[in-house]
Motif scaffolding. Structure first.
Motif, PDB file in Angstrom:
ATOM      1  N   VAL A 181       9.112  -4.859  -8.219  1.00 21.51           N
ATOM      2  CA  VAL A 181       9.248  -5.506  -6.911  1.00 21.51           C
ATOM      3  C   VAL A 181       7.898  -6.081  -6.499  1.00 21.51           C
ATOM      4  O   VAL A 181       6.841  -5.506  -6.802  1.00 21.51           O
ATOM      5  N   MET A 182       7.934  -7.226  -5.818  1.00 18.89           N
ATOM      6  CA  MET A 182       6.702  -7.869  -5.371  1.00 18.89           C
ATOM      7  C   MET A 182       6.530  -7.719  -3.866  1.00 18.89           C
ATOM      8  O   MET A 182       7.461  -7.951  -3.093  1.00 18.89           O
ATOM      9  N   TYR A 183       5.324  -7.314  -3.446  1.00 12.92           N
ATOM     10  CA  TYR A 183       4.980  -7.204  -2.036  1.00 12.92           C
ATOM     11  C   TYR A 183       3.752  -8.095  -1.786  1.00 12.92           C
ATOM     12  O   TYR A 183       2.771  -8.013  -2.524  1.00 12.92           O
ATOM     13  N   THR A 184       3.816  -8.896  -0.740  1.00 13.91           N
ATOM     14  CA  THR A 184       2.714  -9.797  -0.423  1.00 13.91           C
ATOM     15  C   THR A 184       1.888  -9.234   0.724  1.00 13.91           C
ATOM     16  O   THR A 184       2.432  -8.847   1.770  1.00 13.91           O
ATOM     17  N   TYR A 185       0.587  -9.170   0.525  1.00 10.98           N
ATOM     18  CA  TYR A 185      -0.328  -8.706   1.575  1.00 10.98           C
ATOM     19  C   TYR A 185      -0.571  -9.861   2.539  1.00 10.98           C
ATOM     20  O   TYR A 185      -1.172 -10.870   2.173  1.00 10.98           O
ATOM     21  N   THR A 186      -0.094  -9.734   3.770  1.00  9.78           N
ATOM     22  CA  THR A 186      -0.155 -10.831   4.731  1.00  9.78           C
ATOM     23  C   THR A 186      -1.223 -10.662   5.799  1.00  9.78           C
ATOM     24  O   THR A 186      -1.461 -11.581   6.580  1.00  9.78           O
ATOM     25  N   SER A 187      -1.861  -9.512   5.851  1.00 10.84           N
ATOM     26  CA  SER A 187      -2.869  -9.270   6.879  1.00 10.84           C
ATOM     27  C   SER A 187      -4.122 -10.100   6.624  1.00 10.84           C
ATOM     28  O   SER A 187      -4.474 -10.404   5.482  1.00 10.84           O
ATOM     29  N   THR A 188      -4.794 -10.462   7.713  1.00  9.46           N
ATOM     30  CA  THR A 188      -6.073 -11.179   7.600  1.00  9.46           C
ATOM     31  C   THR A 188      -7.255 -10.213   7.546  1.00  9.46           C
ATOM     32  O   THR A 188      -8.401 -10.650   7.475  1.00  9.46           O
ATOM     33  N   ASP A 189      -6.967  -8.919   7.598  1.00 12.76           N
ATOM     34  CA  ASP A 189      -8.003  -7.889   7.511  1.00 12.76           C
ATOM     35  C   ASP A 189      -8.330  -7.653   6.037  1.00 12.76           C
ATOM     36  O   ASP A 189      -7.544  -7.062   5.301  1.00 12.76           O
ATOM     37  N   HIS A 190      -9.492  -8.112   5.623  1.00  5.89           N
ATOM     38  CA  HIS A 190      -9.876  -8.013   4.216  1.00  5.89           C
ATOM     39  C   HIS A 190     -10.914  -6.914   3.979  1.00  5.89           C
ATOM     40  O   HIS A 190     -11.816  -7.065   3.160  1.00  5.89           O
ATOM     41  N   THR A 191     -10.755  -5.805   4.680  1.00  8.07           N
ATOM     42  CA  THR A 191     -11.648  -4.669   4.476  1.00  8.07           C
ATOM     43  C   THR A 191     -11.110  -3.783   3.354  1.00  8.07           C
ATOM     44  O   THR A 191      -9.917  -3.817   3.023  1.00  8.07           O
ATOM     45  N   ILE A 192     -11.992  -2.990   2.798  1.00  6.16           N
ATOM     46  CA  ILE A 192     -11.604  -2.082   1.716  1.00  6.16           C
ATOM     47  C   ILE A 192     -10.530  -1.114   2.198  1.00  6.16           C
ATOM     48  O   ILE A 192      -9.529  -0.873   1.519  1.00  6.16           O
ATOM     49  N   GLN A 193     -10.720  -0.569   3.393  1.00  2.96           N
ATOM     50  CA  GLN A 193      -9.782   0.407   3.940  1.00  2.96           C
ATOM     51  C   GLN A 193      -8.391  -0.196   4.123  1.00  2.96           C
ATOM     52  O   GLN A 193      -7.371   0.454   3.853  1.00  2.96           O
ATOM     53  N   SER A 194      -8.341  -1.459   4.567  1.00  4.31           N
ATOM     54  CA  SER A 194      -7.050  -2.103   4.797  1.00  4.31           C
ATOM     55  C   SER A 194      -6.309  -2.346   3.480  1.00  4.31           C
ATOM     56  O   SER A 194      -5.086  -2.139   3.396  1.00  4.31           O
ATOM     57  N   PHE A 195      -7.028  -2.766   2.447  1.00  4.54           N
ATOM     58  CA  PHE A 195      -6.409  -2.974   1.131  1.00  4.54           C
ATOM     59  C   PHE A 195      -5.843  -1.659   0.584  1.00  4.54           C
ATOM     60  O   PHE A 195      -4.717  -1.615   0.074  1.00  4.54           O
ATOM     61  N   LEU A 196      -6.633  -0.594   0.687  1.00  7.08           N
ATOM     62  CA  LEU A 196      -6.194   0.702   0.166  1.00  7.08           C
ATOM     63  C   LEU A 196      -4.985   1.218   0.932  1.00  7.08           C
ATOM     64  O   LEU A 196      -4.041   1.762   0.336  1.00  7.08           O
ATOM     65  N   LYS A 197      -4.984   1.041   2.241  1.00  7.46           N
ATOM     66  CA  LYS A 197      -3.872   1.497   3.070  1.00  7.46           C
ATOM     67  C   LYS A 197      -2.594   0.736   2.716  1.00  7.46           C
ATOM     68  O   LYS A 197      -1.497   1.301   2.716  1.00  7.46           O
ATOM     69  N   PHE A 198      -2.734  -0.555   2.393  1.00  7.51           N
ATOM     70  CA  PHE A 198      -1.570  -1.346   2.019  1.00  7.51           C
ATOM     71  C   PHE A 198      -0.956  -0.829   0.724  1.00  7.51           C
ATOM     72  O   PHE A 198       0.268  -0.674   0.617  1.00  7.51           O
ATOM     73  N   VAL A 199      -1.785  -0.557  -0.269  1.00  5.91           N
ATOM     74  CA  VAL A 199      -1.286  -0.104  -1.573  1.00  5.91           C
ATOM     75  C   VAL A 199      -0.673   1.289  -1.474  1.00  5.91           C
ATOM     76  O   VAL A 199       0.345   1.583  -2.116  1.00  5.91           O
ATOM     77  N   GLU A 200      -1.266   2.133  -0.651  1.00 11.10           N
ATOM     78  CA  GLU A 200      -0.823   3.529  -0.587  1.00 11.10           C
ATOM     79  C   GLU A 200       0.324   3.757   0.398  1.00 11.10           C
ATOM     80  O   GLU A 200       1.152   4.649   0.190  1.00 11.10           O
ATOM     81  N   GLU A 201       0.396   2.942   1.484  1.00  9.50           N
ATOM     82  CA  GLU A 201       1.411   3.196   2.507  1.00  9.50           C
ATOM     83  C   GLU A 201       2.098   1.934   3.034  1.00  9.50           C
ATOM     84  O   GLU A 201       3.323   1.848   3.058  1.00  9.50           O
ATOM     85  N   ASP A 202       1.294   0.968   3.467  1.00  7.01           N
ATOM     86  CA  ASP A 202       1.836  -0.150   4.245  1.00  7.01           C
ATOM     87  C   ASP A 202       2.769  -1.068   3.474  1.00  7.01           C
ATOM     88  O   ASP A 202       3.528  -1.825   4.083  1.00  7.01           O
ATOM     89  N   TYR A 203       2.735  -1.031   2.155  1.00  6.25           N
ATOM     90  CA  TYR A 203       3.627  -1.890   1.380  1.00  6.25           C
ATOM     91  C   TYR A 203       5.089  -1.547   1.676  1.00  6.25           C
ATOM     92  O   TYR A 203       5.992  -2.395   1.556  1.00  6.25           O
ATOM     93  N   LYS A 204       5.343  -0.307   2.090  1.00  8.79           N
ATOM     94  CA  LYS A 204       6.705   0.141   2.394  1.00  8.79           C
ATOM     95  C   LYS A 204       7.302  -0.627   3.570  1.00  8.79           C
ATOM     96  O   LYS A 204       8.523  -0.725   3.695  1.00  8.79           O
ATOM     97  N   PHE A 205       6.431  -1.130   4.436  1.00 10.38           N
ATOM     98  CA  PHE A 205       6.898  -1.851   5.624  1.00 10.38           C
ATOM     99  C   PHE A 205       6.837  -3.363   5.438  1.00 10.38           C
ATOM    100  O   PHE A 205       6.934  -4.117   6.390  1.00 10.38           O
TER     101      PHE A 205
END
Length: 315
Positions: A219-243
């Protein structure tokens, strides 16, 4: 006399030892140009970007100084600091203090929790002595990711970038850190959407740089946030992709479909091209219309002359 010479000898030895001790407890200061030269010539360079009269900078420097000798012994690394650098914004958007490790010229930005803890810092630097982000292209993408067959090689977090994008250049150090943080869990890669990866970019309908996608279990998930911090990327991979809305992984395009898509992209990204083409086409059509109008009277005159001549002959 002997005592005096012996005392002088001890004094010289003591001064030399003291000088070496002071040097070992301080970081060598270099300029921006000297740092760039080091990155080009040395495999491992650890650079602290700092400012004078900065309390947090002092904490960074104290921690780095504690492990300096171990870095030199284990990595044969150069450990330096740069004060008031004009280069810091390339590696860290928040500027000083910033701790960056250059591995064969490739930067990795050390997060603050690791930068102020000597145990965490030495562990991160020793375990990431080589670049971690994989460079994919049209030839290697499907083979390595197996995206269209279910991604049996694991999950992939991919950045599509372009060489002329300043934001993409500034993201390189942070993207390497994302790779280091997700090491052995998620494959972190990048694709140049113009050079070497244009077919893959069109396959995934990538229209801007940077663009980030996560390929997870087919399945493909697209990161749409404009927050390009390390913490935001990690949070997306670990949790936020579900939403995030699930997307179907597109199959590789046929040669004809890819050619059509490429033409469409050229027209979309270069509006002057199709505007110029439309203008030329309009001019050509107008010229043809004008020629058609001028040809009609001449044809009518020639017909009229032929009619008169035939009537005279009949008389």
């Amino acid at each position: 006399m002997f005592r005096e010479h012996f005392f002088l000898l001890l004094t010289f030895i003591y001064c030399g030892v003291l000088t070496d001790l002071i040097k070992s407890q301080t970081l060598e200061v270099v300029t921006d140009n000297e740092l760039l030269d080091l990155c080009r010539s040395e495999n491992q360079v650890v650079a602290l970007f700092t400012l004078k009269d900065c309390d947090k900078c002092k904490k960074y420097e104290e921690t780095l100084t504690q492990i300096r000798e171990e870095l030199v012994d284990s990595l044969n690394a150069w450990v330096v600091k740069v004060e008031g650098s004009n280069l810091v914004h390339i590696y860290n958007p928040t500027k000083e203090p910033a701790l960056v490790m250059f591995r064969h010229g490739v930067p990795l930005l050390v997060p603050e929790p690791e930068a102020i803890n000597d145990e965490l810092l030495i562990d991160m630097l020793l375990n990431n002595r080589d670049p971690i982000v994989k460079e994919l292209n049209d030839n290697s993408f499907e083979h390595l990711t197996q995206a269209s067959t279910g991604a049996t090689t694991g999950d992939w977090f991919i950045k599509f970038y372009s060489s002329d994008s300043i934001e993409c250049q500034r993201l390189q150090a942070r993207w390497e850190t994302v790779g280091a943080k997700l090491k052995n869990r998620v494959n972190v890669a990048r694709v140049n959407r113009y050079i070497g990866g244009s077919i893959t970019a069109r396959r995934f309908a990538i229209s801007q740089s940077p663009t980030f996608i996560l390929l997870r279990r087919g399945v493909m998930y697209t990161y749409t946030s404009t927050d390009h911090t390390i913490q935001s990327f990690l949070k997306f991979v670990e949790e936020d992709y579900k939403f995030t809305v699930k997307g179907q992984v597109p199959q590789p395009k046929s040669t004809f479909d890819d050619l059509v898509h490429m033409c469409f992209d050229v027209l979309r990204e270069n509006p002057l091209v199709w505007k110029l083409g439309l203008t030329v086409l309009s001019v050509v059509l107008l010229c043809l219309a004008a020629l058609k109008k001028t040809s009609k009277p001449s044809e009518y005159k020639s017909k009229k002359k032929s009619t008169k001549s035939s009537s005279k002959k009949s008389k």
